[in-house]
Write a protein that holds these residues in place. Structure first.
Motif, PDB file in Angstrom:
ATOM      1  N   PHE A   1       0.814  -1.216   0.000  1.00  0.00           N
ATOM      2  CA  PHE A   1       0.000   0.000   0.000  1.00  0.00           C
ATOM      3  C   PHE A   1       0.850   1.270   0.000  1.00  0.00           C
ATOM      4  O   PHE A   1       0.379   2.338   0.355  1.00  0.00           O
TER       5      PHE A   1
ATOM      6  N   ARG B   1     -10.551  -7.880  -3.943  1.00  0.00           N
ATOM      7  CA  ARG B   1      -9.858  -7.770  -5.242  1.00  0.00           C
ATOM      8  C   ARG B   1      -8.430  -8.286  -5.139  1.00  0.00           C
ATOM      9  O   ARG B   1      -7.930  -8.975  -6.033  1.00  0.00           O
ATOM     10  N   ILE B   2      -7.766  -7.915  -4.040  1.00  0.00           N
ATOM     11  CA  ILE B   2      -6.392  -8.381  -3.840  1.00  0.00           C
ATOM     12  C   ILE B   2      -6.357  -9.906  -3.767  1.00  0.00           C
ATOM     13  O   ILE B   2      -5.510 -10.558  -4.382  1.00  0.00           O
TER      14      ILE B   2
ATOM     15  N   PRO C   1      -7.429  -2.462   4.442  1.00  0.00           N
ATOM     16  CA  PRO C   1      -8.291  -1.672   3.558  1.00  0.00           C
ATOM     17  C   PRO C   1      -9.733  -2.157   3.678  1.00  0.00           C
ATOM     18  O   PRO C   1     -10.035  -3.041   4.480  1.00  0.00           O
ATOM     19  N   SER C   2     -10.614  -1.637   2.844  1.00  0.00           N
ATOM     20  CA  SER C   2     -12.007  -2.081   2.862  1.00  0.00           C
ATOM     21  C   SER C   2     -12.091  -3.540   2.427  1.00  0.00           C
ATOM     22  O   SER C   2     -11.193  -4.064   1.748  1.00  0.00           O
TER      23      SER C   2
ATOM     24  N   TYR D   1      -7.141 -13.089   2.669  1.00  0.00           N
ATOM     25  CA  TYR D   1      -6.279 -11.905   2.691  1.00  0.00           C
ATOM     26  C   TYR D   1      -5.145 -12.119   3.691  1.00  0.00           C
ATOM     27  O   TYR D   1      -3.976 -11.884   3.384  1.00  0.00           O
TER      28      TYR D   1
ATOM     29  N   GLU E   1      -0.485   3.956  -2.702  1.00  0.00           N
ATOM     30  CA  GLU E   1      -1.913   4.252  -2.787  1.00  0.00           C
ATOM     31  C   GLU E   1      -2.174   5.725  -2.453  1.00  0.00           C
ATOM     32  O   GLU E   1      -1.511   6.317  -1.607  1.00  0.00           O
TER      33      GLU E   1
ATOM     34  N   GLU F   1     -13.932  -4.734   0.217  1.00  0.00           N
ATOM     35  CA  GLU F   1     -14.005  -4.773  -1.247  1.00  0.00           C
ATOM     36  C   GLU F   1     -12.607  -4.821  -1.850  1.00  0.00           C
ATOM     37  O   GLU F   1     -12.329  -5.602  -2.765  1.00  0.00           O
ATOM     38  N   ILE F   2     -11.713  -3.970  -1.338  1.00  0.00           N
ATOM     39  CA  ILE F   2     -10.337  -3.957  -1.850  1.00  0.00           C
ATOM     40  C   ILE F   2      -9.624  -5.252  -1.466  1.00  0.00           C
ATOM     41  O   ILE F   2      -8.883  -5.820  -2.270  1.00  0.00           O
ATOM     42  N   GLN F   3      -9.855  -5.725  -0.239  1.00  0.00           N
ATOM     43  CA  GLN F   3      -9.272  -7.018   0.161  1.00  0.00           C
ATOM     44  C   GLN F   3      -9.693  -8.121  -0.805  1.00  0.00           C
ATOM     45  O   GLN F   3      -8.888  -8.962  -1.209  1.00  0.00           O
TER      46      GLN F   3
END
Length: 612
Positions: A190, A349-350, A342-343, A303, A193, A345-347
């Motif tokens: 990160f 995607r990762i 992170p949120s 994650y 970012e 949602e971002i987790q």
């Protein structure tokens, strides 16, 4: 007679390895790390590890000089054997085999022990062992020396073949893993970012876990026990567990795990022994040698799984472990590690990106790891066949179920030269058909070639077109693919043709359709010439009814002999030249034509008559 037939027919004597007329068995000696450090030199010291060929260091002296076999006597690698040649020493967890029989090649014995020692390893008290007294009881086959030499040459060649392919695949896999590590660490850092991400300790994003109360458990209730050795460090999967009850549970069997927990080995943590708990192990027990992470909902389990594989995390473990001989890190210190949160949602995607990379790198059911595994299994299969004297030299269906047809056939070709293969193993068969009467009037208006018996008898050979044609509306199902062989198997038997474009044929023909992955084993023109032998086979194996038909059971057992592609091209070139010469003489020289034809048929028979 080929090597496989020689192996089957040769005399074989069996003797115990420990027989004084066969070999001398001995053990290595204790060597401390301090000794290795103080006596550094050029001669290797081998121990129980499998990495780096077992070498743990180099010293200025040596204990052995010559050709030997060593084996691991204790620990997880007990029973692993190595071929050694030159000057070296071994530690006390290694045994040494010195062949003293003039009737045995050291390398032959080494290859045989590779397939036999694991059966003699005992695992009493949880520590696998193969001591000298047991090793000496292993019976060794003693075929003639010339047979041993041939087996060693073949296995050396196969070893080189597999090593070369595996090296290429491993190199590619290493590149992929580096790419995965790069993106994993980049995504989890990160640092670039534009938004701010909150950093929290593992303790802050985890839920409290509990230990089992054995005094509240019935005597007969069984659990799966996940010990440190249960987790494979390559695949990050649980590979084997022990069934325990309260009466048999080891003292370290305390922690209850649930689905989606991530467990991390805190004993020798830099070995990277971690995994995600699947539903199969929900409410089961793991060792106190693991730290158990259970999310409180702020972070996704996968994650955290990827964080546990990151470079920064293992740098932290290494810096905070304690103990010299048996380093470990406490659960309390692991919980202090801070991770970016992170949120969700971002987790997510990762996780999606890293899961895909992880699958390509580690999943043994797909990609390069699977390919490497198959190469090794192919090698082990043929090594065992050669050394147990049971191989028959014919490709059989059981092998199709284990590996890709093309890969294993190419390996057989590469090792043994021309190979015998049953027709049914490399081809599917499909009969032609005659369109309905309502479509007969449309034949001459179509573009799809439709071959009849007259076409093949009169114009047989390598064909691209037929006299009769069919419209698309008359076609049932798919056309036969280009470069396929059609062979007459009913009525007028004993003719064939190679058709170089998509086509149809009437019901008197059987089309040979190469199975998936097989077509690369031969060139179409070679197949065309070899089918003259199949023509003769068909004429000799018929069933009588209203009209003669080929016995299709025997048809599918017809054995093709397939040489290398290079040899096939040479054969085709010679036969094509004879063919051209024969046809060019067709005007005005009938006698010469007859002689050339006989010469052509003679050489065709000679070139295609492989001695296996």
């Amino acid at each position: 007679m080929n090597i496989l037939e020689e192996i089957q027919n040769c005399p074989v004597e069996w003797k115990e390895l420990g027989d004084k007329n066969v070999a001398k068995l001995s053990r290595g000696k204790v060597m401390s790390k301090q000794f290795l450090e103080e006596n550094k030199g050029e001669y290797p010291v081998y121990s129980s590890q499998t990495a780096n060929n077992g070498e743990i260091g180099r010293i200025s002296s040596f204990e052995y000089d010559g050709e030997y076999i060593t084996w691991t006597t204790d620990g997880a690698n007990a029973g692993t054997v190595f071929y050694r040649k030159g000057k070296f020493s071994i530690t006390n967890v290694c045994g040494l085999v010195e062949i003293n029989s003039a009737q045995l090649l050291t390398k032959f014995v080494y290859y045989y022990l590779m397939i036999s020692t694991k059966k003699y390893v005992s695992s009493g008290m949880g520590n696998p062992k193969l001591m000298s007294n047991v090793m000496g009881k292993i019976k060794i086959p003693i075929p003639p020396l010339e047979i041993q030499e041939k087996i060693v040459q073949i296995l050396d060649k196969m070893t080189g073949y597999v090593t070369e392919l595996t090296s290429e695949l491993t190199s590619e896999l290493t590149s992929r893993k580096k790419q995965y590590s790069f993106y994993r660490d980049k995504l989890l850092s990160f640092e670039d970012e534009v938004y701010q991400v909150e950093w929290k300790t593992l303790a802050a994003v985890s839920e409290k876990t509990t230990n089992i109360s054995w005094n509240k458990i019935g005597d007969d209730e069984k659990f799966k026990y996940i010990d440190l050795s249960s987790v494979d460090r390559v695949s990050n999967k649980i590979i084997e567990t022990m069934s325990i009850t309260k009466l048999t549970a080891p003292s370290r069997a305390q922690k209850i795990v649930k689905s989606d927990d991530i467990i991390l080995g805190t004993t020798r943590p830099t070995l990277k022994r971690f995994t995600k708990i699947t539903d199969d192990y929900n409410d089961q027990i793991c060792s106190t040698g693991f730290y158990v992470f259970r999310t409180n909902g702020e972070v996704l389990p996968n994650y955290v799984y990827h964080i546990f594989s990151s470079s920064d995390f293992y740098k932290y473990l290494e810096e905070n472990q304690s103990g010299a001989s048996y380093p470990a890190i406490t659960d309390a210190l692991v919980k202090r590690y801070k991770i970016p949160v992170p949120s969700l949602e971002i987790q997510s995607r990762i996780v999606q990106v890293l899961d895909n990379f992880d699958m390509v790198c580690h999943d043994l059911n797909i990609g390069l790891p699977k390919e490497i595994e198959l190469r090794q299994k192919q090698y082990e299969y043929f090594r065992e066949k050669l050394l147990t004297f049971t191989a028959e030299g014919v490709y059989t269906e059981s092998r199709v179920e284990e590996w890709d047809n093309s890969a294993i056939l190419k390996l057989l070709q590469w090792v043994f030269g021309p190979i015998r293969v049953e027709l049914g193993q490399i081809f599917n068969t499909k009969n032609g058909y005659t369109p309905t009467k309502t479509n007969l009037d449309n034949w001459r208006n179509g573009t799809i070639p439709w071959f009849r018996m007259e076409d093949i008898r009169e114009n047989g050979g390598i064909l691209s077109d037929s006299i009769q044609h069919i419209t698309e509306g008359a076609v049932k199902g798919e056309l036969f693919p280009e470069n396929s062989i059609i062979i007459a198997t009913s009525a007028t038997i004993g003719y064939h043709a190679l058709v170089t474009r998509k086509f149809l044929a009437n019901q008197r023909f059987t089309c040979l359709l190469a199975k998936e992955g097989i077509s690369g084993l031969f060139i179409p023109n070679f197949l065309y010439y070899y089918c003259f032998k199949l023509d003769e086979f068909c004429r000799q194996n018929t069933l009588q009814g209203n009209f003669a038909t080929v016995d299709m059971t025997k048809f599918k057992k017809f054995k093709f002999i397939i040489p290398s592609i290079k040899r096939q091209r040479e054969i085709v070139s010679i036969l094509d030249n004879f063919n051209t010469l024969t046809n060019s003489l067709s005007e005005g020289l009938p006698k010469e034509i007859e002689l050339r034809q006989k010469q052509y048929e003679y050489w065709r028979e000679q070139l295609l008559n492989f001695d296996l």
